[in-house]
Write a protein that holds these residues in place. Structure first.
Motif, PDB file in Angstrom:
ATOM      1  N   SER A  30       0.824  -1.209   0.000  1.00 23.54           N
ATOM      2  CA  SER A  30       0.000   0.000   0.000  1.00 23.54           C
ATOM      3  C   SER A  30       0.855   1.256   0.000  1.00 23.54           C
ATOM      4  N   PHE A  31       1.915   1.238   0.797  1.00 25.04           N
ATOM      5  CA  PHE A  31       2.800   2.403   0.873  1.00 25.04           C
ATOM      6  C   PHE A  31       3.434   2.690  -0.485  1.00 25.04           C
ATOM      7  N   GLU A  32       3.989   1.655  -1.110  1.00 27.54           N
ATOM      8  CA  GLU A  32       4.677   1.855  -2.387  1.00 27.54           C
ATOM      9  C   GLU A  32       3.709   2.248  -3.490  1.00 27.54           C
ATOM     10  N   ILE A  55      -1.548   2.208 -13.353  1.00 32.62           N
ATOM     11  CA  ILE A  55      -0.496   1.294 -12.901  1.00 32.62           C
ATOM     12  C   ILE A  55      -0.908   0.630 -11.588  1.00 32.62           C
ATOM     13  N   GLN A  56      -1.512   1.395 -10.693  1.00 32.25           N
ATOM     14  CA  GLN A  56      -2.011   0.815  -9.447  1.00 32.25           C
ATOM     15  C   GLN A  56      -3.021  -0.294  -9.740  1.00 32.25           C
ATOM     16  N   GLU A  57      -3.931  -0.036 -10.679  1.00 32.41           N
ATOM     17  CA  GLU A  57      -4.956  -1.021 -11.017  1.00 32.41           C
ATOM     18  C   GLU A  57      -4.343  -2.280 -11.626  1.00 32.41           C
ATOM     19  N   ARG A  58      -3.308  -2.107 -12.449  1.00 32.57           N
ATOM     20  CA  ARG A  58      -2.668  -3.270 -13.073  1.00 32.57           C
ATOM     21  C   ARG A  58      -1.960  -4.129 -12.027  1.00 32.57           C
ATOM     22  N   VAL A  59      -1.302  -3.498 -11.068  1.00 32.39           N
ATOM     23  CA  VAL A  59      -0.612  -4.267 -10.027  1.00 32.39           C
ATOM     24  C   VAL A  59      -1.625  -5.091  -9.231  1.00 32.39           C
ATOM     25  N   VAL A  60      -2.747  -4.479  -8.896  1.00 31.79           N
ATOM     26  CA  VAL A  60      -3.764  -5.172  -8.110  1.00 31.79           C
ATOM     27  C   VAL A  60      -4.440  -6.278  -8.922  1.00 31.79           C
ATOM     28  N   ASN A  61      -4.832  -5.973 -10.162  1.00 29.35           N
ATOM     29  CA  ASN A  61      -5.663  -6.895 -10.939  1.00 29.35           C
ATOM     30  C   ASN A  61      -4.889  -7.870 -11.819  1.00 29.35           C
ATOM     31  N   GLU A  62      -3.622  -7.611 -12.060  1.00 26.76           N
ATOM     32  CA  GLU A  62      -2.834  -8.536 -12.872  1.00 26.76           C
ATOM     33  C   GLU A  62      -1.806  -9.309 -12.053  1.00 26.76           C
ATOM     34  N   LEU A  63      -1.496  -8.798 -10.862  1.00 21.22           N
ATOM     35  CA  LEU A  63      -0.493  -9.464 -10.033  1.00 21.22           C
ATOM     36  C   LEU A  63      -1.075  -9.938  -8.699  1.00 21.22           C
ATOM     37  N   LEU A  64      -1.438  -8.997  -7.840  1.00 20.69           N
ATOM     38  CA  LEU A  64      -1.807  -9.348  -6.470  1.00 20.69           C
ATOM     39  C   LEU A  64      -3.018 -10.278  -6.399  1.00 20.69           C
ATOM     40  N   VAL A  65      -4.002 -10.073  -7.275  1.00 17.71           N
ATOM     41  CA  VAL A  65      -5.196 -10.913  -7.207  1.00 17.71           C
ATOM     42  C   VAL A  65      -4.868 -12.361  -7.525  1.00 17.71           C
ATOM     43  N   ASN A  66      -3.800 -12.597  -8.276  1.00 17.97           N
ATOM     44  CA  ASN A  66      -3.389 -13.963  -8.608  1.00 17.97           C
ATOM     45  C   ASN A  66      -2.525 -14.585  -7.516  1.00 17.97           C
ATOM     46  N   GLN A  93      -7.601  -7.413  -2.184  1.00 19.13           N
ATOM     47  CA  GLN A  93      -8.717  -6.627  -1.651  1.00 19.13           C
ATOM     48  C   GLN A  93      -8.230  -5.602  -0.634  1.00 19.13           C
ATOM     49  N   GLN A  94      -7.357  -6.025   0.271  1.00 16.38           N
ATOM     50  CA  GLN A  94      -6.882  -5.112   1.315  1.00 16.38           C
ATOM     51  C   GLN A  94      -6.021  -3.992   0.733  1.00 16.38           C
ATOM     52  N   VAL A  95      -5.147  -4.327  -0.208  1.00 20.47           N
ATOM     53  CA  VAL A  95      -4.311  -3.301  -0.828  1.00 20.47           C
ATOM     54  C   VAL A  95      -5.175  -2.349  -1.650  1.00 20.47           C
ATOM     55  N   ALA A  96      -6.127  -2.893  -2.396  1.00 20.42           N
ATOM     56  CA  ALA A  96      -7.006  -2.063  -3.214  1.00 20.42           C
ATOM     57  C   ALA A  96      -7.764  -1.049  -2.368  1.00 20.42           C
ATOM     58  N   GLU A  97      -8.234  -1.493  -1.213  1.00 21.48           N
ATOM     59  CA  GLU A  97      -8.953  -0.579  -0.312  1.00 21.48           C
ATOM     60  C   GLU A  97      -8.042   0.542   0.180  1.00 21.48           C
ATOM     61  N   ASN A  98      -6.772   0.205   0.441  1.00 21.66           N
ATOM     62  CA  ASN A  98      -5.834   1.209   0.964  1.00 21.66           C
ATOM     63  C   ASN A  98      -5.397   2.222  -0.082  1.00 21.66           C
ATOM     64  N   ILE A  99      -5.438   1.841  -1.364  1.00 23.20           N
ATOM     65  CA  ILE A  99      -4.954   2.759  -2.401  1.00 23.20           C
ATOM     66  C   ILE A  99      -6.089   3.355  -3.233  1.00 23.20           C
ATOM     67  N   GLY A 100      -7.324   2.930  -2.946  1.00 24.98           N
ATOM     68  CA  GLY A 100      -8.469   3.546  -3.604  1.00 24.98           C
ATOM     69  C   GLY A 100      -8.769   3.040  -4.997  1.00 24.98           C
ATOM     70  N   VAL A 101      -8.562   1.741  -5.251  1.00 31.07           N
ATOM     71  CA  VAL A 101      -8.938   1.169  -6.543  1.00 31.07           C
ATOM     72  C   VAL A 101      -9.856  -0.029  -6.300  1.00 31.07           C
ATOM     73  N   PRO A 105      -9.128 -14.255 -10.291  1.00 31.33           N
ATOM     74  CA  PRO A 105      -7.815 -14.911 -10.151  1.00 31.33           C
ATOM     75  C   PRO A 105      -7.632 -16.047 -11.148  1.00 31.33           C
ATOM     76  N   LYS A 106      -6.433 -16.159 -11.676  1.00 30.79           N
ATOM     77  CA  LYS A 106      -6.110 -17.279 -12.566  1.00 30.79           C
ATOM     78  C   LYS A 106      -5.792 -18.504 -11.721  1.00 30.79           C
ATOM     79  N   LYS A 107      -6.357 -19.617 -12.101  1.00 24.67           N
ATOM     80  CA  LYS A 107      -6.076 -20.853 -11.382  1.00 24.67           C
ATOM     81  C   LYS A 107      -4.783 -21.460 -11.911  1.00 24.67           C
ATOM     82  N   PRO A 108      -3.842 -21.800 -11.017  1.00 24.53           N
ATOM     83  CA  PRO A 108      -2.578 -22.381 -11.483  1.00 24.53           C
ATOM     84  C   PRO A 108      -2.794 -23.723 -12.175  1.00 24.53           C
ATOM     85  N   THR A 109      -2.002 -23.963 -13.213  1.00 22.63           N
ATOM     86  CA  THR A 109      -2.086 -25.230 -13.937  1.00 22.63           C
ATOM     87  C   THR A 109      -1.403 -26.320 -13.133  1.00 22.63           C
TER      88      THR A 109
END
Length: 298
Positions: A58-60, A69-80, A87-95, A101-105
């Motif tokens: 959240s700080f970074e 960029i914030q949205e991409r980090v949350v929705n392309e990285l953290l959610v996976n 969810q917690q990071v998104a709430e802290n940064i306002g997105v 989430p992608k299911k691992p193969t």
């Protein structure tokens, strides 16, 4: 070159071997698995460790000025990695979390591990060897408290440094000269693992009038480090961490020992041996993340 020496050449022999097949450039399917290790790490964390991870992300991300960029980090990285983390990071940064989430193969022959205790730091150390304790003191301090603590720490492989307003020495209430290891303006709580405030009415009165000492205690408390106090030293804590921890249980009874969230207190007349046992246990735990630190001005 050692590998060309006669001894090395004699150790290895080459034999011709017939090989047939197609040479292709192909990567294993595991190369497309970008998140399972991160998920394993997240699942292995204790609640306070997860809180640190969320706060760090959240700080970074709050340093960024580009919302996309914030949205991409949350929705392309953290959610996976973990929906809870995203969810917690998104709430802290306002997105908003908008991705699924992608299911691992599943990898053939590879067992799935949901968590590993080895990855978490949420366990007390086997000893307090190597730990460093700051002793806040001034003229009129109860010298026996300092001597007893240093002896107990040394026997356990730990050490302590006396911090006072100035370098040189201070005079104890017993009239003894006590060497000062570090002057308060040159001391920071960051380099110590714990804080100890010994008794001595004059000493505590002097410390209570020093913003450096008050800040030192508050900062150590905010960093979840163990804090110990004996005799009148308990009274000093009332002006610092009392807003977060009720010290009345330790102060109301003569000769009592109390431990609350890593704050160990022993009133006048209490057994120092019993006090140190509790203090050493708090020191072995290293950090006490069950504290509420929101109101601490540090």
């Amino acid at each position: 070159c050692p590998m060309h020496s006669p001894e090395a050449l004699a150790a290895f022999k080459r034999y011709p071997e017939r090989v047939e097949g197609h040479k292709v450039r192909e990567r294993s399917a595991t190369f497309s698995d970008h998140f399972s290790q991160a998920t394993l790490f997240w699942n292995s964390m204790a609640p306070w460790e997860k809180k640190h991870i969320v706060e760090a992300f959240s700080f970074e991300l709050n340093m960024l000025e580009t919302k996309a960029i914030q949205e991409r980090v949350v929705n392309e990285l953290l959610v996976n990695v973990a929906e809870e983390l995203a969810q917690q990071v998104a709430e802290n940064i306002g997105v908003k979390v908008t991705a699924t989430p992608k299911k691992p193969t599943p990898q053939p022959g590879k067992a799935s591990v949901s968590a590993s205790p080895a990855l978490s730091m949420d366990k007390p150390a086997a000893s307090i060897k190597g730990r460093k304790v700051a002793i806040l003191a001034a003229d009129g301090v109860t010298g026996k408290h300092i001597t007893d603590l240093k002896q107990e720490l040394a026997a356990a492989g730990a050490m302590a440094e006396v911090i006072a307003k100035h370098g040189g020495t201070i005079t104890s209430s017993e009239g003894e000269s006590i060497p000062v290891d570090r002057a308060a303006p040159n001391a920071t709580s960051a380099i110590y693992d714990a804080v100890f405030i010994p008794g001595g009415k004059s000493s505590v009165a002097t410390l209570a009038q020093s913003g450096l000492n008050i800040h030192f205690i508050n900062e150590a408390f905010a960093h979840f480090k163990p804090i110990g106090a004996t005799g009148e030293g308990v009274d000093l804590l009332k002006n610092t961490v009392a807003a977060q921890i009720d010290l009345s249980a330790a102060a109301s009874k003569n000769g009592s020992i109390s431990e609350m969230a890593g704050v160990v207190t022993g009133t006048e007349g209490a057994s120092f041996s019993t006090f140190f046992t509790q203090f050493a246990e708090a020191l072995a735990k290293h950090r006490h993340f069950d504290r509420q630190t929101e109101l601490v001005p540090a």
